[in-house]
Design a protein around this motif. Structure first.
Motif, PDB file in Angstrom:
ATOM      1  N   LEU A  25     -78.641 -22.592 -16.585  1.00 14.85           N
ATOM      2  CA  LEU A  25     -77.536 -22.336 -15.661  1.00 14.85           C
ATOM      3  C   LEU A  25     -77.130 -23.607 -14.916  1.00 14.85           C
ATOM      4  N   LYS A  26     -78.115 -24.383 -14.496  1.00 16.82           N
ATOM      5  CA  LYS A  26     -77.812 -25.628 -13.784  1.00 16.82           C
ATOM      6  C   LYS A  26     -77.069 -26.605 -14.687  1.00 16.82           C
ATOM      7  N   ALA A  27     -77.426 -26.615 -15.971  1.00  8.40           N
ATOM      8  CA  ALA A  27     -76.747 -27.493 -16.927  1.00  8.40           C
ATOM      9  C   ALA A  27     -75.287 -27.091 -17.110  1.00  8.40           C
ATOM     10  N   LEU A  28     -74.999 -25.819 -16.834  1.00  5.58           N
ATOM     11  CA  LEU A  28     -73.621 -25.320 -16.919  1.00  5.58           C
ATOM     12  C   LEU A  28     -72.871 -25.499 -15.603  1.00  5.58           C
ATOM     13  N   GLY A  29     -73.545 -26.110 -14.636  1.00  2.00           N
ATOM     14  CA  GLY A  29     -72.916 -26.355 -13.342  1.00  2.00           C
ATOM     15  C   GLY A  29     -72.909 -25.154 -12.420  1.00  2.00           C
ATOM     16  N   LYS A  30     -73.780 -24.187 -12.678  1.00  2.00           N
ATOM     17  CA  LYS A  30     -73.805 -22.971 -11.871  1.00  2.00           C
ATOM     18  C   LYS A  30     -74.886 -23.052 -10.797  1.00  2.00           C
ATOM     19  N   GLN A  31     -74.566 -22.501  -9.630  1.00  2.00           N
ATOM     20  CA  GLN A  31     -75.537 -22.421  -8.548  1.00  2.00           C
ATOM     21  C   GLN A  31     -76.580 -21.354  -8.878  1.00  2.00           C
ATOM     22  N   THR A  32     -77.828 -21.647  -8.585  1.00  2.00           N
ATOM     23  CA  THR A  32     -78.887 -20.685  -8.900  1.00  2.00           C
ATOM     24  C   THR A  32     -79.628 -20.197  -7.657  1.00  2.00           C
ATOM     25  N   SER A  33     -79.211 -20.643  -6.484  1.00  2.00           N
ATOM     26  CA  SER A  33     -79.960 -20.301  -5.267  1.00  2.00           C
ATOM     27  C   SER A  33     -80.006 -18.794  -5.023  1.00  2.00           C
ATOM     28  N   CYS A  34     -78.893 -18.104  -5.244  1.00  2.00           N
ATOM     29  CA  CYS A  34     -78.865 -16.648  -5.029  1.00  2.00           C
ATOM     30  C   CYS A  34     -79.744 -15.931  -6.050  1.00  2.00           C
ATOM     31  N   ILE A  35     -79.713 -16.409  -7.284  1.00  2.00           N
ATOM     32  CA  ILE A  35     -80.552 -15.825  -8.329  1.00  2.00           C
ATOM     33  C   ILE A  35     -82.025 -16.036  -7.999  1.00  2.00           C
ATOM     34  N   GLU A  36     -82.363 -17.255  -7.600  1.00  2.00           N
ATOM     35  CA  GLU A  36     -83.755 -17.552  -7.262  1.00  2.00           C
ATOM     36  C   GLU A  36     -84.232 -16.708  -6.086  1.00  2.00           C
ATOM     37  N   ALA A  37     -83.349 -16.497  -5.114  1.00  2.00           N
ATOM     38  CA  ALA A  37     -83.713 -15.680  -3.953  1.00  2.00           C
ATOM     39  C   ALA A  37     -83.958 -14.234  -4.362  1.00  2.00           C
ATOM     40  N   ALA A  38     -83.099 -13.707  -5.246  1.00  2.00           N
ATOM     41  CA  ALA A  38     -83.241 -12.318  -5.691  1.00  2.00           C
ATOM     42  C   ALA A  38     -84.517 -12.126  -6.501  1.00  2.00           C
ATOM     43  N   VAL A  39     -84.792 -13.059  -7.400  1.00  2.00           N
ATOM     44  CA  VAL A  39     -85.996 -12.958  -8.234  1.00  2.00           C
ATOM     45  C   VAL A  39     -87.255 -13.116  -7.379  1.00  2.00           C
ATOM     46  N   SER A  40     -87.218 -14.063  -6.460  1.00  2.00           N
ATOM     47  CA  SER A  40     -88.362 -14.278  -5.573  1.00  2.00           C
ATOM     48  C   SER A  40     -88.634 -13.043  -4.721  1.00  2.00           C
ATOM     49  N   SER A  41     -87.562 -12.438  -4.214  1.00  2.00           N
ATOM     50  CA  SER A  41     -87.708 -11.232  -3.400  1.00  2.00           C
ATOM     51  C   SER A  41     -88.296 -10.085  -4.223  1.00  2.00           C
ATOM     52  N   ALA A  42     -87.837  -9.960  -5.469  1.00  2.00           N
ATOM     53  CA  ALA A  42     -88.365  -8.908  -6.343  1.00  2.00           C
ATOM     54  C   ALA A  42     -89.857  -9.115  -6.594  1.00  2.00           C
ATOM     55  N   CYS A  43     -90.249 -10.357  -6.825  1.00  2.00           N
ATOM     56  CA  CYS A  43     -91.665 -10.659  -7.072  1.00  2.00           C
ATOM     57  C   CYS A  43     -92.509 -10.375  -5.830  1.00  2.00           C
ATOM     58  N   ASP A  44     -91.978 -10.726  -4.659  1.00  2.00           N
ATOM     59  CA  ASP A  44     -92.697 -10.449  -3.412  1.00  2.00           C
ATOM     60  C   ASP A  44     -92.875  -8.946  -3.217  1.00  2.00           C
ATOM     61  N   THR A  45     -91.839  -8.190  -3.559  1.00  2.00           N
ATOM     62  CA  THR A  45     -91.904  -6.731  -3.426  1.00  2.00           C
ATOM     63  C   THR A  45     -92.979  -6.161  -4.344  1.00  2.00           C
ATOM     64  N   LEU A  46     -93.029  -6.656  -5.570  1.00  2.00           N
ATOM     65  CA  LEU A  46     -94.043  -6.191  -6.518  1.00  2.00           C
ATOM     66  C   LEU A  46     -95.447  -6.565  -6.053  1.00  2.00           C
ATOM     67  N   GLU A  47     -95.584  -7.769  -5.521  1.00  2.00           N
ATOM     68  CA  GLU A  47     -96.892  -8.216  -5.043  1.00  2.00           C
ATOM     69  C   GLU A  47     -97.374  -7.385  -3.854  1.00  2.00           C
ATOM     70  N   SER A  48     -96.431  -6.794  -3.118  1.00  2.00           N
ATOM     71  CA  SER A  48     -96.804  -5.959  -1.972  1.00  2.00           C
ATOM     72  C   SER A  48     -97.304  -4.587  -2.408  1.00  2.00           C
ATOM     73  N   GLY A  49     -97.158  -4.289  -3.705  1.00  2.00           N
ATOM     74  CA  GLY A  49     -97.627  -3.008  -4.222  1.00  2.00           C
ATOM     75  C   GLY A  49     -96.526  -2.003  -4.482  1.00  2.00           C
ATOM     76  N   THR A  50     -95.295  -2.350  -4.131  1.00  2.00           N
ATOM     77  CA  THR A  50     -94.159  -1.464  -4.392  1.00  2.00           C
ATOM     78  C   THR A  50     -93.737  -1.606  -5.849  1.00  2.00           C
ATOM     79  N   THR A  51     -93.605  -0.495  -6.544  1.00  2.00           N
ATOM     80  CA  THR A  51     -93.269  -0.554  -7.968  1.00  2.00           C
ATOM     81  C   THR A  51     -91.937   0.113  -8.297  1.00  2.00           C
ATOM     82  N   SER A  52     -91.197   0.507  -7.277  1.00  2.00           N
ATOM     83  CA  SER A  52     -89.896   1.138  -7.504  1.00  2.00           C
ATOM     84  C   SER A  52     -88.960   0.734  -6.377  1.00  2.00           C
TER      85      SER A  52
END
Length: 205
Positions: A25-52
Motif C-alpha cells: 500500500l505504501k508503494a502505491l502512495g496510500k496512507q496506512t495509519s488508519c489501517i494499522e490502527a484498526a488492525v492493532s485495535s483488533a489484535c488488542d481486543t483479541l488479546e483481552s480475551g474478547t472473541t466477538s
C-alpha cells in the motif's frame, strides 16, 4: 538441494504477510495509519480475551484494504482458516475476491465453491475462504468446516443478514444460526460495518 533466492523471499513473505501488505500500500502512495490502527485495535481486543466484536468503518474508507491487512495479520498470528462473509451477491463476492487476489496475499483467497470440493483438503496449511451470506452456501461451508477449529470469521457489512431480526420474538433467523454454527465455540467473529445501530448484543456468545 538449497532453496533459490525467490523461494526464500516467498517464505519470508508468508511469515510476514501483514508487513508485506502494508509495504504494498505504501508503494502505491496510500496512507496506512488508519489501517494499522484498526488492525492493532483488533489484535488488542483479541488479546483481552474478547472473541466477538465489530469494527466500524466509514463508507469508502479503504475497508477492503483494511480487511486484506487484517486477514494477513490473522494468518501471521497462526490462524489457519479465515472466512470472509459477504452480502448475497455473486458480483460483490467476485469483486472482493478479485481485490484480495490482486493483493498477492498468501494463500490466495478462494471461493467457497472451490473449497467444498471433496478433493480440497483443509487438514494442513492456511486458507482464506469467501462465502456469500446465503443459507444454502453457509450450510455447505459449515459441513466442510465442521471439524476445523479456531476459525476467524470476518463479516463484511455485518449489519446485513447477520443480525438476528427475530430476537424479540424469541426465535433465530436462518442466517444468524448458520453463522453462529460456523463460528462454533472456539472461533473468532469480527464484524465490519458502517452502521452500528442495532448491533449491540447481537454477536456476543
Amino acid at each position: 538441494m538449497g532453496l533459490s533466492v525467490s523461494q526464500l523471499r516467498a517464505i519470508a513473505q508468508q511469515r510476514d504477510r501483514y508487513q508485506t501488505q502494508l509495504n504494498r500500500l505504501k508503494a502505491l502512495g496510500k496512507q496506512t495509519s488508519c489501517i494499522e490502527a484498526a488492525v492493532s485495535s483488533a489484535c488488542d481486543t483479541l488479546e483481552s480475551g474478547t472473541t466477538s466484536f465489530v469494527i466500524y468503518g466509514e463508507p469508502q474508507s479503504g475497508k477492503t484494504e483494511m480487511m486484506i491487512c487484517l486477514t494477513a495479520k490473522m494468518l501471521d498470528d497462526g490462524h489457519r482458516v479465515v472466512v470472509h462473509l459477504l452480502n448475497d451477491s455473486v458480483q460483490l463476492l467476485q469483486q472482493n475476491l478479485d481485490r484480495f487476489q490482486r493483493s498477492k496475499l498468501s494463500p490466495a483467497a478462494r471461493n467457497f465453491s472451490d473449497v467444498i470440493d471433496p478433493e480440497y483438503s483443509l487438514s494442513a496449511g492456511y486458507h482464506v475462504i469467501f462465502c456469500k451470506k446465503n443459507a444454502s452456501d453457509l450450510t455447505k461451508l459449515n459441513q466442510k468446516l465442521e471439524r476445523i477449529t479456531d476459525k476467524v470469521i470476518i463479516d463484511d457489512e455485518a449489519d446485513f443478514a447477520t443480525p438476528n431480526a427475530l430476537i424479540n420474538k424469541g426465535d433465530v433467523t436462518k442466517i444468524n444460526a448458520l453463522i453462529k454454527k460456523l463460528i462454533s465455540h472456539d472461533g473468532i467473529y469480527i464484524g465490519v460495518t458502517a452502521i452500528l445501530a442495532g448491533l449491540d448484543g447481537i454477536y456476543g456468545r
